[in-house]
Design an enzyme around this catalytic site. Sequence first.
Site, mmCIF file in Angstrom:
data_model
loop_
_atom_site.group_PDB
_atom_site.id
_atom_site.type_symbol
_atom_site.label_atom_id
_atom_site.label_comp_id
_atom_site.label_asym_id
_atom_site.label_seq_id
_atom_site.Cartn_x
_atom_site.Cartn_y
_atom_site.Cartn_z
ATOM 1 N N LYS A 49 35.974 0.584 62.327
ATOM 2 C CA LYS A 49 36.405 1.057 63.543
ATOM 3 C C LYS A 49 35.929 2.634 63.862
ATOM 4 O O LYS A 49 35.851 3.091 65.056
ATOM 5 C CB LYS A 49 37.821 0.945 63.879
ATOM 6 N N SER A 97 43.612 -7.775 56.799
ATOM 7 C CA SER A 97 42.488 -8.477 57.520
ATOM 8 C C SER A 97 41.211 -8.522 56.549
ATOM 9 O O SER A 97 40.369 -9.495 57.058
ATOM 10 C CB SER A 97 42.138 -7.429 58.789
HETATM 11 C C1 LIG Z 1 42.265 -3.445 59.843
HETATM 12 C C2 LIG Z 1 41.474 -4.313 60.977
HETATM 13 N N1 LIG Z 1 40.933 -5.473 61.052
HETATM 14 C C3 LIG Z 1 40.587 -5.925 61.907
HETATM 15 C C4 LIG Z 1 40.334 -5.289 63.221
HETATM 16 C C5 LIG Z 1 39.345 -5.998 64.282
HETATM 17 O O1 LIG Z 1 38.200 -5.754 64.664
HETATM 18 P P1 LIG Z 1 37.466 -5.936 66.158
HETATM 19 O O2 LIG Z 1 38.556 -4.832 66.978
HETATM 20 O O3 LIG Z 1 36.212 -5.366 66.142
HETATM 21 O O4 LIG Z 1 37.890 -7.169 66.638
HETATM 22 C C6 LIG Z 1 40.965 -4.197 63.332
HETATM 23 C C7 LIG Z 1 40.859 -3.399 64.726
HETATM 24 O O5 LIG Z 1 41.323 -2.651 64.917
HETATM 25 C C8 LIG Z 1 41.316 -3.307 62.257
HETATM 26 O O6 LIG Z 1 42.019 -2.321 62.610
#
Ligand SMILES: Cc1ncc(COP(=O)(O)O)c(C=O)c1O
Length: 319
Positions: A47, A281
């Site tokens: 991010k 994630s």
């Molecule tokens: C740890 C983590 N994984 C995945 C995502 C998802 O990414 P995106 O906002 O590009 O969908 C985020 C978004 O803040 C995140 O903090």
Amino acid sequence: MKKLMENIYEAIGETPMLRLSRITNHYGVEGNIFAKLEYLNPGFSKKDRPALQMIEEAKASGELKTGQTVIELTSGNTGTGLSIVCQAKGHPFIACMSEGNSMERARMMRALGAEVIIVPQAKNSVKGQVSGEDLKLVEEMTVKLTKERNAFRADQFNLDSSYRAHLLHTAVEMLEQCDGKIDCFVDIVGSGGTFEGCAEKFKEYNKNIRCYIVEPANAAVYAGKNLINEGRHKVQGCGYAMDLSKVNKELIDGCIQVTDEEVTQMTRDLAKLEGTFVGFSSGANVCAAIQLLKDKEKGKNIVLTLNDSGLKYLSTDLF
Ligand SMILES: Cc1ncc(COP(=O)(O)O)c(C=O)c1O
């Protein structure tokens, strides 16, 4: 090697890419998983990229004035990126975060100079599990403070610059690092910025690259399923069970669901087998890739991002 830098934000992006051969061997699948190590960014997450892109585009257009306060809601990662970028570019930054997110994120943002507002969770919510309802409360606080402080909202869910970071950089780097040999892309969505930016670039490069959305099984709204257990899950930063304004549904070739249990196991396997110390994630993306390599996409090359550092989860039950 990058030249001597004058600003920390110049270190954002151009992350390495790793073939997860120990994971594919361990799970006994044919094919490749190519993982982009986004947790190696200065704020320890992918991010940082939209944070930089949103601020640079807003400054260039004049929408963000010299020295103006910046504000955004965050699960911690966008806020960390914005803390870094805003500090270096001379903007005070306010992060609004749910108390459901792990508190090392708030401490990190404060250390980086941000003002952090913690928003209490909804009545039925569980600590460590941020629901769409919790996010709504954070949104309300962010809207209120944006007005009160005359701030610029670095709106990761709605600004085009948020997904352009991945369209112009993340996806382009992946194509280059894999010599264009990509069959599929999997991504668990939060704002949907990574999915939209990468899927758009991949399809422009080769319309046959399949792009899959990954969702927590309890909050699989893109798959058309009802919420289970009020959409609660452990995958912080994603799976808010809402329609994402940035995601063009025509880019979605399929939806994959992952459970908290398999995600937790995979995230631990990533640390132990590959030496990649990442958060939930990232494990979710790899679980989805393994599901595909077992069946529908056997023998193929799948790309994904490892999204943030495992250090951000030391207060949870992950490790
Ligand atoms: C740890 C983590 N994984 C995945 C995502 C998802 O990414 P995106 O906002 O590009 O969908 C985020 C978004 O803040 C995140 O903090």
